[in-house]
Design a protein around this motif. Structure first.
Motif, PDB file in Angstrom:
ATOM      1  N   GLU A  40      41.907  85.525  40.356  1.00 38.14           N
ATOM      2  CA  GLU A  40      42.957  86.671  40.360  1.00 38.14           C
ATOM      3  C   GLU A  40      43.988  86.348  39.415  1.00 38.14           C
ATOM      4  O   GLU A  40      44.904  87.075  38.864  1.00 38.14           O
ATOM      5  CB  GLU A  40      43.381  86.592  41.744  1.00 38.14           C
ATOM      6  N   GLU A  41      44.314  85.071  39.205  1.00 40.99           N
ATOM      7  CA  GLU A  41      45.009  84.648  38.214  1.00 40.99           C
ATOM      8  C   GLU A  41      44.894  85.038  36.531  1.00 40.99           C
ATOM      9  O   GLU A  41      45.715  85.345  35.827  1.00 40.99           O
ATOM     10  CB  GLU A  41      45.612  82.952  38.221  1.00 40.99           C
ATOM     11  N   ASN A  42      43.565  85.073  36.458  1.00 41.15           N
ATOM     12  CA  ASN A  42      43.030  85.333  34.895  1.00 41.15           C
ATOM     13  C   ASN A  42      42.858  86.969  34.991  1.00 41.15           C
ATOM     14  O   ASN A  42      42.617  87.153  33.556  1.00 41.15           O
ATOM     15  CB  ASN A  42      41.875  84.497  34.586  1.00 41.15           C
ATOM     16  N   GLU A  43      42.868  87.650  36.103  1.00 44.60           N
ATOM     17  CA  GLU A  43      42.531  88.981  35.713  1.00 44.60           C
ATOM     18  C   GLU A  43      43.477  89.731  34.902  1.00 44.60           C
ATOM     19  O   GLU A  43      44.683  89.567  34.894  1.00 44.60           O
ATOM     20  CB  GLU A  43      42.522  89.686  37.307  1.00 44.60           C
ATOM     21  N   ASN A  44      42.839  90.514  33.868  1.00 47.51           N
ATOM     22  CA  ASN A  44      43.455  91.354  33.003  1.00 47.51           C
ATOM     23  C   ASN A  44      44.398  90.488  31.908  1.00 47.51           C
ATOM     24  O   ASN A  44      45.307  90.962  31.508  1.00 47.51           O
ATOM     25  CB  ASN A  44      44.408  92.238  33.999  1.00 47.51           C
TER      26      ASN A  44
END
Length: 139
Positions: A40-44
């Motif tokens: 989630e932290e790395n998403e997009n």
């Protein structure tokens, strides 16, 4: 792919496997939550990569949820045009759909995997895709 992210994903996968083998659900849940947070932290961002999402899906027991996560990983693999990830993720989606008695959905995923695996070096994955597709079409 960012080497640091790859090492983190590998770390989580190793620890999730160990916790699963030891049937240590609290430890498993903790590492799963950390892997999910990493995704989630790395998403997009420039650190977003299908390997983290595929790994998260691999350790998800809820089959419909796993398919949803695999589909998210597939979108990321398509975005970077990675045929290896597209093939393995589509195959994983197909196996989940077989388990859920969605033969048509499994065939659809395998057809995508077959196209993607055309130029990959993993002969074993190619064979698994081919064999499962043929089995489903004949049944």
């Amino acid at each position: 792919m960012n080497t640091k992210i790859y090492k983190q994903v590998l770390f989580f996968a190793d620890h999730l496997m160990a916790a699963a083998q030891e049937q240590d659900q609290p430890t498993f849940d903790g590492f799963y939550a950390e892997l999910k947070q990493l995704c989630e932290e790395n998403e997009n961002t420039d650190k977003d990569h299908p390997v983290q999402w595929e790994t998260l899906a691999d350790f998800t027991d809820d089959l419909p949820l796993a398919i949803t996560i695999y589909e998210q990983a597939l979108l990321k693999a398509e975005a970077i045009n990675d045929k290896d990830f597209r093939s393995s993720i589509s195959y994983s989606i197909a196996t989940m759909k077989v388990a859920l008695d969605d033969k048509a959905g499994a065939i659809e995923s395998l057809e995508k995997a077959k196209i993607s695996c055309n130029k990959i070096s993993d002969k074993e994955l190619k064979a698994e895709i081919h064999d499962l597709l043929e089995e489903l079409k004949l049944s």
